[in-house]
Design a protein around this motif. Structure first.
Motif, mmCIF file in Angstrom:
data_model
loop_
_atom_site.group_PDB
_atom_site.id
_atom_site.type_symbol
_atom_site.label_atom_id
_atom_site.label_comp_id
_atom_site.label_asym_id
_atom_site.label_seq_id
_atom_site.Cartn_x
_atom_site.Cartn_y
_atom_site.Cartn_z
ATOM 1 N N VAL A 97 64.278 56.680 47.710
ATOM 2 C CA VAL A 97 64.361 56.298 46.061
ATOM 3 C C VAL A 97 65.425 54.924 45.771
ATOM 4 C CG1 VAL A 97 63.019 55.527 44.103
ATOM 5 C CG2 VAL A 97 61.835 56.538 45.684
ATOM 6 N N ASP A 98 65.779 54.496 46.196
ATOM 7 C CA ASP A 98 66.800 54.156 45.843
ATOM 8 C C ASP A 98 67.857 54.561 45.482
ATOM 9 O OD1 ASP A 98 67.840 51.099 44.550
ATOM 10 O OD2 ASP A 98 68.229 51.811 42.770
ATOM 11 N N SER A 99 67.864 56.091 47.358
ATOM 12 C CA SER A 99 68.852 57.127 47.021
ATOM 13 C C SER A 99 70.281 56.642 47.876
ATOM 14 C CB SER A 99 68.048 58.176 47.643
ATOM 15 O OG SER A 99 67.916 57.524 48.772
ATOM 16 N N ASN A 100 71.325 57.451 47.983
ATOM 17 C CA ASN A 100 71.781 57.897 49.172
ATOM 18 C C ASN A 100 71.350 58.420 50.284
ATOM 19 O OD1 ASN A 100 72.863 58.632 46.404
ATOM 20 N ND2 ASN A 100 74.952 58.338 47.317
ATOM 21 N N VAL A 101 71.802 58.856 51.400
ATOM 22 C CA VAL A 101 71.657 58.943 52.376
ATOM 23 C C VAL A 101 72.427 60.549 53.451
ATOM 24 C CG1 VAL A 101 69.745 57.487 53.142
ATOM 25 C CG2 VAL A 101 71.801 57.076 54.131
ATOM 26 N N PRO A 102 72.156 61.058 54.001
ATOM 27 C CA PRO A 102 72.753 62.478 54.158
ATOM 28 C C PRO A 102 73.189 61.519 55.741
ATOM 29 C CG PRO A 102 70.788 62.902 54.564
ATOM 30 C CD PRO A 102 70.615 61.755 53.838
ATOM 31 N N VAL A 109 80.482 62.567 47.936
ATOM 32 C CA VAL A 109 81.333 61.880 47.188
ATOM 33 C C VAL A 109 82.328 60.925 48.248
ATOM 34 C CG1 VAL A 109 81.757 63.147 44.840
ATOM 35 C CG2 VAL A 109 82.744 63.682 46.728
ATOM 36 N N SER A 110 82.022 61.640 48.890
ATOM 37 C CA SER A 110 82.711 60.765 50.457
ATOM 38 C C SER A 110 82.040 59.450 51.118
ATOM 39 C CB SER A 110 82.823 61.794 51.533
ATOM 40 O OG SER A 110 81.670 61.966 52.213
ATOM 41 N N ALA A 111 80.875 59.412 50.176
ATOM 42 C CA ALA A 111 79.539 58.200 50.020
ATOM 43 C C ALA A 111 79.582 57.107 49.396
ATOM 44 C CB ALA A 111 78.390 58.490 50.791
ATOM 45 N N TRP A 112 80.482 57.497 48.638
ATOM 46 C CA TRP A 112 80.485 56.763 47.037
ATOM 47 C C TRP A 112 82.275 56.229 47.148
ATOM 48 C CZ3 TRP A 112 79.088 58.225 41.585
ATOM 49 C CH2 TRP A 112 79.264 57.039 41.019
ATOM 50 N N ALA A 178 60.554 56.671 57.995
ATOM 51 C CA ALA A 178 61.078 56.675 56.434
ATOM 52 C C ALA A 178 60.882 55.341 56.139
ATOM 53 C CB ALA A 178 62.512 56.578 56.751
ATOM 54 N N THR A 179 60.750 55.277 54.759
ATOM 55 C CA THR A 179 60.441 54.297 53.497
ATOM 56 C C THR A 179 62.173 54.214 52.648
ATOM 57 O OG1 THR A 179 57.953 53.733 53.809
ATOM 58 C CG2 THR A 179 59.350 52.388 52.413
ATOM 59 N N TYR A 180 62.563 53.143 52.622
ATOM 60 C CA TYR A 180 63.373 53.089 51.838
ATOM 61 C C TYR A 180 63.474 51.910 50.656
ATOM 62 C CZ TYR A 180 68.087 52.776 49.548
ATOM 63 O OH TYR A 180 69.560 53.556 48.885
ATOM 64 N N ILE A 181 63.453 52.135 50.075
ATOM 65 C CA ILE A 181 62.855 51.741 48.046
ATOM 66 C C ILE A 181 64.071 51.102 47.287
ATOM 67 C CG2 ILE A 181 61.446 51.548 46.377
ATOM 68 C CD1 ILE A 181 59.381 53.767 46.744
ATOM 69 N N LYS A 182 64.476 49.973 47.890
ATOM 70 C CA LYS A 182 65.995 49.500 46.968
ATOM 71 C C LYS A 182 65.402 48.751 45.922
ATOM 72 C CE LYS A 182 69.771 48.736 46.418
ATOM 73 N NZ LYS A 182 69.483 48.946 44.591
ATOM 74 N N CYS A 183 66.108 49.051 45.316
ATOM 75 C CA CYS A 183 65.642 48.820 43.317
ATOM 76 C C CYS A 183 66.670 47.971 43.185
ATOM 77 C CB CYS A 183 65.934 50.239 42.550
ATOM 78 S SG CYS A 183 64.343 51.885 42.561
ATOM 79 N N LEU A 184 66.016 46.540 42.580
ATOM 80 C CA LEU A 184 66.553 45.706 42.670
ATOM 81 C C LEU A 184 68.074 45.489 41.605
ATOM 82 C CD1 LEU A 184 64.856 42.712 44.350
ATOM 83 C CD2 LEU A 184 66.073 44.302 45.025
ATOM 84 N N LEU A 185 67.465 45.635 40.441
ATOM 85 C CA LEU A 185 68.444 45.851 39.172
ATOM 86 C C LEU A 185 69.249 46.613 39.536
ATOM 87 C CD1 LEU A 185 66.267 45.866 36.317
ATOM 88 C CD2 LEU A 185 67.266 43.682 37.204
ATOM 89 N N ASP A 186 69.744 47.337 40.616
ATOM 90 C CA ASP A 186 71.005 48.026 40.657
ATOM 91 C C ASP A 186 71.350 47.929 41.364
ATOM 92 O OD1 ASP A 186 72.495 50.960 39.725
ATOM 93 O OD2 ASP A 186 71.406 51.662 42.022
ATOM 94 N N GLU A 188 70.899 44.314 44.905
ATOM 95 C CA GLU A 188 69.741 43.738 45.864
ATOM 96 C C GLU A 188 69.795 44.096 47.255
ATOM 97 O OE1 GLU A 188 69.900 39.927 46.055
ATOM 98 O OE2 GLU A 188 69.592 39.850 42.646
ATOM 99 N N VAL A 189 71.662 44.538 47.915
ATOM 100 C CA VAL A 189 72.058 45.232 49.142
ATOM 101 C C VAL A 189 71.755 47.140 48.873
ATOM 102 C CG1 VAL A 189 73.489 44.902 50.731
ATOM 103 C CG2 VAL A 189 73.003 42.963 49.010
ATOM 104 N N PRO A 190 70.996 46.707 50.164
ATOM 105 C CA PRO A 190 71.177 48.834 50.311
ATOM 106 C C PRO A 190 72.147 49.048 50.901
ATOM 107 C CG PRO A 190 69.397 48.356 51.931
ATOM 108 C CD PRO A 190 69.615 46.889 50.997
ATOM 109 N N PRO A 191 72.681 50.141 50.999
ATOM 110 C CA PRO A 191 74.028 50.968 51.614
ATOM 111 C C PRO A 191 73.979 50.143 53.067
ATOM 112 C CG PRO A 191 72.888 52.688 50.392
ATOM 113 C CD PRO A 191 71.913 51.516 50.375
ATOM 114 N N PRO A 192 75.422 50.199 53.595
ATOM 115 C CA PRO A 192 74.731 49.948 55.245
ATOM 116 C C PRO A 192 74.362 50.748 55.850
ATOM 117 C CG PRO A 192 77.742 49.560 53.964
ATOM 118 C CD PRO A 192 76.320 50.298 52.411
ATOM 119 N N GLU A 193 74.969 51.748 55.483
ATOM 120 C CA GLU A 193 73.681 53.137 56.247
ATOM 121 C C GLU A 193 72.673 52.611 56.361
ATOM 122 O OE1 GLU A 193 75.949 55.631 52.781
ATOM 123 O OE2 GLU A 193 76.263 53.836 53.715
ATOM 124 N N VAL A 194 72.744 52.369 55.361
ATOM 125 C CA VAL A 194 70.683 52.617 55.494
ATOM 126 C C VAL A 194 70.235 50.969 55.799
ATOM 127 C CG1 VAL A 194 68.192 51.544 53.488
ATOM 128 C CG2 VAL A 194 70.570 53.263 52.959
#
Length: 232
Positions: A97-102, A109-112, A178-186, A188-194
């Motif tokens: 849910v609008d998350s980081n993925v391993p 922190v290295s992903a951010w 898996a399902t990835y839920i992207k919350c658009l107010l945060d 509009e584009v999911p992380p590149p790894e997603v």
């Protein structure tokens, strides 16, 4: 019916899922919101990356036989994703849910990269803990004042070691249902790894027109999305 294991993101405990859990139970599912070690009512427990992965795996084992839907929000996509790779055919679906993925060998922190120095400095200044943000940092995320108040009231400092220790994947994430839920107010584009995971075919991308904390801002809609990927 599957067991849902719901894991909140940074700073929060199991109570963050109360409204979503009620909707899932009303649909006939067993639901198990999980507080990670070092947070909320478990804030007295030491915790790092391995601890949080173990928390999730042990919860799955505690539930006994049967499939589970593992749901991780924000930070907890990292330990939940690692746990999903460890539980074999017990996994019905992983939901981020609008998350980081391993990413193997990388940490939260290295992903951010744009926030790494800020987070590491905050941890160093607070005896190894990442302090929760003030109420004003939740602006623009589709939350009412009452909802922001509930988040802030339930937040506790997050154990810094869980944010800086690198992930270890027992199985490639691309192989998991898996399902990835992207919350658009945060954003509009999911992380590149997603985006790469979605291209692989096992991951489904769903969007919600709300902010980063949909379990507070849109609990009923979030529950509906979770139910779409649940075993009948």
């Amino acid at each position: 019916m599957a067991n849902f294991v719901l894991v909140p993101g940074a700073w929060l405990g199991a109570r963050a899922w109360e409204e979503v859990a009620a909707e899932l139970r009303a649909a006939g599912h067993d639901v198990h919101p999980l507080t990670l070690s070092g947070l909320a009512e478990k804030r007295h427990l030491p915790a790092g990356r391995r601890t949080h992965v173990r928390d999730v795996v042990e919860e799955v084992e505690r539930l006994g036989p049967g499939e589970v839907v593992l749901v991780g929000h924000s930070y907890s996509g990292i330990p939940v994703g690692q746990a999903a790779a460890l539980i074999g055919d017990r996994l019905a679906r992983l939901v981020c849910v609008d998350s980081n993925v391993p990413v193997d060998g990388e940490s939260f922190v290295s992903a951010w990269p744009e926030g790494r120095a800020m987070v590491e400095a905050a941890i160093a200044d607070n005896d190894g803990w990442w302090p929760p943000p003030p109420a004003e940092e939740y602006a623009g995320q589709g939350l009412s004042d009452e909802q922001v108040g509930r988040i802030v009231a339930g937040a506790t400092p997050h154990p810094g070691a869980s944010l800086t220790e690198p992930a270890e994947l027992a199985r490639p994430l691309a192989e998991l249902p898996a399902t990835y839920i992207k919350c658009l107010l945060d954003g509009e584009v999911p992380p590149p790894e997603v985006a790469e995971l979605v291209k692989g075919g096992h991951w489904r991308l769903v969007t919600m027109d709300t902010g980063h904390w949909p379990m507070f801002s849109r609990p009923r809609e979030l529950a509906r999305v979770l139910l779409e990927g649940a075993p009948a």
